[in-house]
Design a protein around this motif. Structure first.
Motif, short mmCIF file in Angstrom:
data_model
loop_
_atom_site.label_atom_id
_atom_site.label_comp_id
_atom_site.label_asym_id
_atom_site.label_seq_id
_atom_site.Cartn_x
_atom_site.Cartn_y
_atom_site.Cartn_z
N TRP A 273 0.84 -1.19 0.00
CA TRP A 273 0.00 0.00 0.00
C TRP A 273 0.88 1.25 0.00
CZ3 TRP A 273 -0.91 -4.35 2.78
CH2 TRP A 273 -2.18 -4.96 2.68
N PHE A 274 0.32 2.36 -0.47
CA PHE A 274 1.05 3.62 -0.42
C PHE A 274 0.13 4.71 0.09
CE2 PHE A 274 -0.83 3.34 -4.63
CZ PHE A 274 -1.34 4.61 -4.86
N SER A 283 -3.76 3.62 -0.33
CA SER A 283 -4.27 2.97 -1.53
C SER A 283 -3.40 1.75 -1.80
CB SER A 283 -4.22 3.91 -2.74
OG SER A 283 -5.00 5.07 -2.52
N GLU A 284 -4.02 0.69 -2.34
CA GLU A 284 -3.26 -0.52 -2.61
C GLU A 284 -2.61 -0.44 -3.98
OE1 GLU A 284 -3.67 -5.41 -2.58
OE2 GLU A 284 -5.33 -4.14 -1.86
N SER A 285 -1.34 -0.81 -4.04
CA SER A 285 -0.61 -0.82 -5.30
C SER A 285 -1.12 -1.95 -6.19
CB SER A 285 0.88 -1.03 -5.05
OG SER A 285 1.41 0.00 -4.25
N ILE A 306 10.26 7.58 -5.30
CA ILE A 306 11.12 6.46 -5.71
C ILE A 306 11.36 5.58 -4.50
CG2 ILE A 306 13.41 5.83 -6.54
CD1 ILE A 306 13.38 8.45 -8.15
N ALA A 307 11.04 4.30 -4.64
CA ALA A 307 11.20 3.36 -3.53
C ALA A 307 11.52 1.98 -4.06
CB ALA A 307 9.93 3.33 -2.67
N LEU A 308 12.08 1.15 -3.20
CA LEU A 308 12.38 -0.25 -3.49
C LEU A 308 11.77 -1.11 -2.40
CD1 LEU A 308 16.13 0.33 -4.32
CD2 LEU A 308 14.47 -0.50 -5.98
N ALA A 309 11.40 -2.32 -2.75
CA ALA A 309 10.84 -3.25 -1.77
C ALA A 309 11.51 -4.60 -1.90
CB ALA A 309 9.33 -3.39 -1.98
N LEU A 323 2.29 3.55 -7.20
CA LEU A 323 1.15 3.21 -8.04
C LEU A 323 1.41 1.91 -8.80
CD1 LEU A 323 -1.63 4.30 -8.83
CD2 LEU A 323 -0.53 5.45 -10.78
N PHE A 324 2.60 1.79 -9.37
CA PHE A 324 3.02 0.56 -10.04
C PHE A 324 4.42 0.20 -9.56
CE2 PHE A 324 0.21 2.72 -13.09
CZ PHE A 324 -0.77 1.74 -13.24
#
Length: 623
Positions: A273-274, A283-285, A306-309, A323-324
Motif C-alpha cells: 500500500w502507499f 491505496s493498494e498498489s 522512488i522506492a524499493l521493496a 502506483l506501479f
C-alpha cells in the motif's frame, strides 16, 4: 588520512602510526568483482542487564567430555573447549528426556532428567530449577531479586559428567554456565557467532554507524565498540508504525517505510500500500503475482516517489510513489530477499538475501528493467544476510549477517562514480584553503582549478587524495582532474574555514593523549587535566605561510591564523595550541586541555573557528 605518515615518536608525532592503520581501508576499496575488505563491528553480544552480555536464541546445549556444544536457532552447532572461544562443528545432538515431576515450579515449565546427575531432576521455564525429591520441592538456580540473571525462555540444560557442579543452560539470550552448582553464572556469548539482528537502523543523531534492531529493542555500539548496548526504545524502528498501519489496513504489516508524507506498507502475503498523507489513508498498489512477504522498504530521502521493496524472492521498484512496481530481480539467485538499500544518484542498488549480498547498477528515476547483479559476500563468514544499509553520504556499506553481526566496507559503487568528499569524515562539507579532499571513484594523476594546482598526495583505482592550495579563494571551485582514461570536472564549495575532525574506519575519532602518545578510546580514556591532541583538517591559512603539498616541519609548525575554540559537552575548554600537524600534509593538530573536574563517561567534543563548527565526536573521560 593525512599523507605522508612518518614513523611516530611521542606527543605531536604520535598520531603517525595510528594514521597508517586507519588510512588502510580508504585505499582497500576494490571493484565488486573482487573480495572486499569487510571489517566487523561490535562483536556478537548485547549488553542488556543480565549476568553477562547476551546473544541470540540457543535451542540446545550439552557436554561431550571436556567440551560444551550448543545449537543455535539457525541450526548451526558450535563447540568450546576453553569456555572462551567457539568453533563451528558437525556433531550428533543427544536426545533429551522429558521426565515426570510431582509438580512443576512454574506454569509452562518442563522437567528433565540428566544421565550425568541421576540424583536430581531439572525444570526449565523462565528460570532453571533443581529438585532432589522428584519435584515435591524445587530450588531456583537462576533467580536474583525476583528476576532471572540469565534471562527467561530456557530451552536446555546440561550437567558435566566430569564435574556435577558444572552446569550449562541455553535460552533465548544465549549460553550460560556455572561451575559452582548454580550459585553464580557467567555468559559464553561474547565469541559465539549468534548476534540477533532483525534489521539495521539509522545512526543516532551525530553518529556515523548504524544501530541494530534486536528482539527486545534497538541497540547501538558500546563505547569500546566490542559489543552492543540495548536501549529498549522502539522509536528507532518501525514496529509502532507497522502495528498502526496493520490496524488501519486489517492486514499483517511486515514492513513500512516513509519519507515526509510518502508512506509505504507491505504485508506478509505480498501486498503493498502507499499513502500520500503521512499514513492517514492508503491505496493498494497494483499487485505483482508471486511477490512474497514484504520484509523491507528503501525510500529515497530526496525523491520519496522512488522506492524499493524486498518482497519474498524479488526486488521491486517504483518511480511513481507506489502506483506501479517493476520487478528488477533479474539474475538474482532464487532466495528470500531480506533487505534493500540504494544510492539513486549513484545508480546503485544493494540487497541482502539468503544467498548473500548483491549489488547492481540501476537507473531508479524511471521504470527500471531487470538488473544484472554482482555478488559481494566473498570474504564474509556466512552467506545469509538479513539486512543491508548505505550510510555516510552513501560512502559506506553496512551488512547484517545471520548470527555473525554487522560488517562494513567502503561502498563498492563509489569505485565507479567520481565524487569529492572531505577527507576527515567523508562528508560533503565545504573545503577550505589547505584542507584535504578525497576523490572517490578514480585514480587522479593531476588536478587543477583555474591556475591553481592541487597536489595529488595519494592515488589508487578506487580513489585519490588531494590538498586544496592555501591560495584558493572564492565560494566554489571547478576541479579539473585527469586519470589514465578520462578527464573529470567536479565542483565543490569553498569556505575560508571548514573544520572537520578525522574519523577512523571504525567510526571513532582520531584523538591522542599528548603525554603518552596513545590513541584514546573507551578502553584508554582521557583523564581530568590531560592534554588531548585532535587531528583535523579545514582550519585554513597558517602563520607563517606554508607551501601547499609540503609536510609540516617537526619543530615549530606554523600556527592556525584564525582563532580556535574547543567545547566539551557544550562548555568551552582551553586550547593550548592549533598548528599544522608535524610531518603531514593538509592536517592540523589542535591540542586541548581537559578540565580538572569532569564527569566520568562519554562526552561530546567539537571544535569551532570563527563561527564554523566541526563534526561532533565522542571522547571517553575518567576523573
Amino acid at each position: 588520512m593525512c599523507p605522508p605518515a612518518p614513523t611516530p615518536k611521542r606527543t605531536s608525532r604520535a598520531p603517525a602510526l595510528m594514521l597508517l592503520a586507519l588510512a588502510a581501508p580508504l585505499w582497500a576499496q576494490t571493484s565488486p568483482q573482487t573480495t572486499l575488505d569487510w571489517h566487523h563491528l561490535g562483536g556478537y553480544s548485547i549488553e542488556q542487564g543480565l549476568a553477562a552480555p547476551a546473544g541470540g536464541r540457543v535451542d540446545a546445549v550439552w557436554f561431550a567430555g571436556t567440551q560444551l556444544l550448543a545449537r543455535t536457532a539457525s541450526g548451526q552447532i558450535f563447540q568450546t573447549a576453553d569456555f572462551e572461544t567457539w568453533q563451528a562443528v558437525k556433531a550428533a545432538e543427544p536426545k533429551f528426556t522429558v521426565t515426570y515431576a510431582t509438580r512443576l515450579p512454574e506454569p509452562g515449565a518442563t522437567a528433565r532428567s540428566l544421565p550425568a546427575d541421576s540424583g536430581h531432576i531439572y525444570a526449565l521455564g523462565n528460570n532453571l530449577y533443581r529438585s532432589e525429591d522428584g519435584g515435591v520441592s524445587w530450588q531456583n538456580l537462576t533467580a536474583f531479586e525476583g528476576r532471572s540473571v540469565v534471562g527467561g525462555g530456557l530451552t536446555g540444560v546440561a550437567v558435566s559428567a566430569l564435574d556435577p557442579q558444572h552446569l550449562a543452560v541455553s535460552n533465548r539470550y544465549g549460553v550460560w554456565h556455572s561451575t559452582d552448582g548454580g550459585l553464580s553464572w557467567a555468559g559464553l556469548n561474547d565469541t559465539l557467532p549468534n548476534l540477533p539482528v532483525n534489521a539495521l537502523l539509522a545512526p543516532a543523531e551525530g553518529a556515523t554507524l548504524p544501530r541494530i534492531e534486536a528482539p527486545d529493542g534497538w541497540a547501538q555500539l558500546s563505547p569500546a565498540r566490542d559489543r552492543w548496548l540495548l536501549q529498549n526504545d522502539a522509536a528507532a524502528s518501525d514496529q509502532a508504525d507497522r502495528s498502526r498501519y496493520g490496524a488501519l489496513l486489517k492486514a499483517e504489516i511486515t514492513a513500512a517505510g516513509a519519507r515526509g508524507e510518502n508512506v509505504y506498507a507491505g504485508s506478509s502475503d505480498g501486498r503493498i500500500w502507499f499513502s500520500r498523507d503521512g499514513g492517514a489513508t492508503f491505496s493498494e498498489s497494483a499487485r505483482l503475482l508471486a511477490a512474497g512477504r514484504v520484509e523491507r522498504f528503501f525510500v529515497d530521502p530526496d525523491a520519496p516517489r522512488i522506492a524499493l521493496a524486498a518482497a519474498g524472492g524479488r526486488v521491486l521498484q517504483t518511480a511513481n510513489g507506489g502506483l506501479f512496481w517493476n520487478d528488477i530481480t533479474g539474475n538474482l539467485p532464487e532466495a528470500r530477499v531480506h533487505g534493500v538499500s540504494a544510492d539513486r544518484e549513484g545508480s546503485a542498488v544493494y540487497v541482502a538475501t539468503d544467498q548473500g549480498l548483491f549489488w547492481a547498477r540501476a537507473d531508479l528515476n524511471a521504470a527500471t528493467p531487470p538488473a544484472a547483479w554482482t555478488a559481494l559476500s566473498a570474504g564474509l563468514p556466512t552467506p545469509r544476510a538479513v539486512d543491508v544499509r548505505l550510510e555516510n553520504n552513501n560512502n559506506q556499506l553496512f551488512a547484517a549477517l545471520e548470527g555473525y553481526g554487522v560488517y562494513a566496507v567502503p561502498a563498492p559503487h563509489r569505485a565507479h562514480v567520481w565524487r569529492v568528499v572531505n577527507a576527515a569524515d567523508l562528508s560533503q562539507r565545504a573545503a577550505a584553503p589547505g584542507s584535504l579532499l578525497s576523490i572517490q571513484g578514480g585514480k587522479v594523476q593531476s588536478a587543477r582549478a583555474g591556475d591553481l594546482t592541487f597536489p595529488v598526495l595519494a592515488a589508487a583505482l578506487s580513489g585519490s587524495q588531494i590538498q586544496v592550495p592555501f591560495e584558493a579563494t572564492g565560494t566554489a571551485l571547478a576541479l579539473n582532474m585527469e586519470s589514465d582514461s578520462r578527464r573529470v570536472t567536479l565542483g565543490f564549495p569553498l569556505k575560508t574555514l571548514s573544520p572537520a575532525i578525522f574519523i577512523g574506519s571504525d567510526g571513532a575519532p582520531v584523538l591522542v593523549d599528548a603525554d603518552t602518545g596513545l590513541t584514546l578510546d573507551a578502553a584508554n580514556t582521557a583523564h581530568s587535566g590531560a592534554r588531548i591532541q585532535v587531528l583535523m583538517t579545514g582550519l585554513g591559512k597558517v602563520r607563517p605561510e606554508w607551501p601547499t603539498g609540503v609536510p609540516a616541519p617537526p619543530a615549530n609548525p606554523p600556527a592556525v591564523a584564525a582563532g580556535v575554540q574547543a567545547f566539551l559537552d557544550g562548555t568551552a575548554i582551553t586550547v593550548t595550541r592549533a598548528t599544522l600537524a608535524p610531518g603531514y600534509v593538509g592536517c592540523y593538530l589542535v591540542e586541548v586541555e581537559i578540565p580538572a573536574i569532569v564527569n566520568a563517561g562519554p562526552a561530546e567534543l567539537y571544535i569551532t573557528t570563527e563561527g564554523e563548527r566541526s563534526n561532533k565526536v565522542t571522547i571517553h573521560l575518567e576523573r
